[in-house]
Design a protein around this motif. Sequence first.
Motif, PDB file in Angstrom:
ATOM      1  N   ASN A 128      19.799  49.062  58.074  1.00 43.82           N
ATOM      2  CA  ASN A 128      20.244  47.595  58.641  1.00 43.82           C
ATOM      3  C   ASN A 128      21.145  47.037  57.358  1.00 43.82           C
ATOM      4  O   ASN A 128      22.036  46.015  57.591  1.00 43.82           O
ATOM      5  N   LYS A 129      21.005  47.792  56.198  1.00 45.19           N
ATOM      6  CA  LYS A 129      21.976  47.258  55.134  1.00 45.19           C
ATOM      7  C   LYS A 129      23.372  48.008  55.265  1.00 45.19           C
ATOM      8  O   LYS A 129      24.260  47.680  54.466  1.00 45.19           O
ATOM      9  N   LEU A 130      23.580  49.067  56.164  1.00 49.48           N
ATOM     10  CA  LEU A 130      24.870  49.853  55.962  1.00 49.48           C
ATOM     11  C   LEU A 130      25.780  49.052  56.776  1.00 49.48           C
ATOM     12  O   LEU A 130      25.518  48.190  57.571  1.00 49.48           O
ATOM     13  N   PRO A 131      27.059  49.151  56.468  1.00 48.89           N
ATOM     14  CA  PRO A 131      28.320  48.513  57.495  1.00 48.89           C
ATOM     15  C   PRO A 131      28.129  48.942  58.594  1.00 48.89           C
ATOM     16  O   PRO A 131      27.523  50.050  59.064  1.00 48.89           O
ATOM     17  N   GLU A 132      28.568  47.854  59.694  1.00 43.77           N
ATOM     18  CA  GLU A 132      28.312  48.170  61.201  1.00 43.77           C
ATOM     19  C   GLU A 132      28.855  49.586  61.601  1.00 43.77           C
ATOM     20  O   GLU A 132      28.230  50.033  62.448  1.00 43.77           O
ATOM     21  N   ASN A 133      30.033  49.715  61.240  1.00 43.67           N
ATOM     22  CA  ASN A 133      30.653  51.084  61.853  1.00 43.67           C
ATOM     23  C   ASN A 133      29.902  52.400  61.281  1.00 43.67           C
ATOM     24  O   ASN A 133      30.052  53.130  61.956  1.00 43.67           O
ATOM     25  N   LEU A 134      29.223  52.200  60.339  1.00 43.63           N
ATOM     26  CA  LEU A 134      28.521  53.463  59.673  1.00 43.63           C
ATOM     27  C   LEU A 134      27.170  53.506  60.560  1.00 43.63           C
ATOM     28  O   LEU A 134      26.654  54.408  60.746  1.00 43.63           O
ATOM     29  N   LYS A 135      26.510  52.271  60.728  1.00 45.44           N
ATOM     30  CA  LYS A 135      25.296  52.118  61.188  1.00 45.44           C
ATOM     31  C   LYS A 135      25.388  52.750  62.693  1.00 45.44           C
ATOM     32  O   LYS A 135      24.319  53.304  63.244  1.00 45.44           O
ATOM     33  N   VAL A 136      26.278  52.028  63.463  1.00 49.05           N
ATOM     34  CA  VAL A 136      26.447  52.714  64.839  1.00 49.05           C
ATOM     35  C   VAL A 136      26.250  53.927  64.946  1.00 49.05           C
ATOM     36  O   VAL A 136      25.702  54.711  65.887  1.00 49.05           O
ATOM     37  N   VAL A 137      27.272  54.768  64.275  1.00 46.36           N
ATOM     38  CA  VAL A 137      27.510  55.860  64.499  1.00 46.36           C
ATOM     39  C   VAL A 137      26.220  56.814  64.009  1.00 46.36           C
ATOM     40  O   VAL A 137      25.797  57.764  64.913  1.00 46.36           O
ATOM     41  N   LEU A 138      25.465  56.425  63.126  1.00 46.04           N
ATOM     42  CA  LEU A 138      24.258  57.042  62.724  1.00 46.04           C
ATOM     43  C   LEU A 138      23.075  56.950  63.759  1.00 46.04           C
ATOM     44  O   LEU A 138      22.488  57.896  64.008  1.00 46.04           O
TER      45      LEU A 138
END
Length: 185
Positions: A128-138
């Motif tokens: 949840n602390k990751l930037p949105e673009n990286l979080k979504v991909v993961l």
Amino acid sequence: MFGFAEKGSTDTLNASDSADFRIIYDATMQLLYKVSYRIVNDEEAAEDIVHDSLIKMNEKSLSFPSLNDAKYWLIRVVKNASLNYAKRKGRERKAYERALYEDRRKQDSGETELLKAESIKKTKEALNKLPENLKVVLILREYAELNYKEIGRVLGITEGNVKVRVFRAREQLSKLIGEDDVYLS
């Protein structure tokens, strides 16, 4: 040859006629058995498949312009039936093995379960602390189990860009968590 010459070259073979059926049977049985056996590797199953195919031809009262036409039709039917049989047997074997070995899988101790639960909680917080673009991909890669190409289609980015983002997301996640043992599920 095969008794077909007696009928005349323009006559068709009718599978429901016992004489014509016998001509077809005698001319094709060994070949069909070999085809089926090479696929299923089981003598009894190969024999059954061939007999079922011949019965099907007979019951449908099929007519063939030549013995070769009958032979080629039967080869196709036997080949397909044999492949289906082999697939079904493979699925049954895998299901049996899963059921047989399911109870033998290593059971985690209570301590291991607790550590996993803590790790999962920590990982979700870090995610949840990751930037949105990286979080979504993961999330799409690990939880939705999409491949890079599918993720690219979903997000409207290139496959290469997806790979870069997944790498960066994992790198940042590992820094945030600071552990090697990361459980995402």
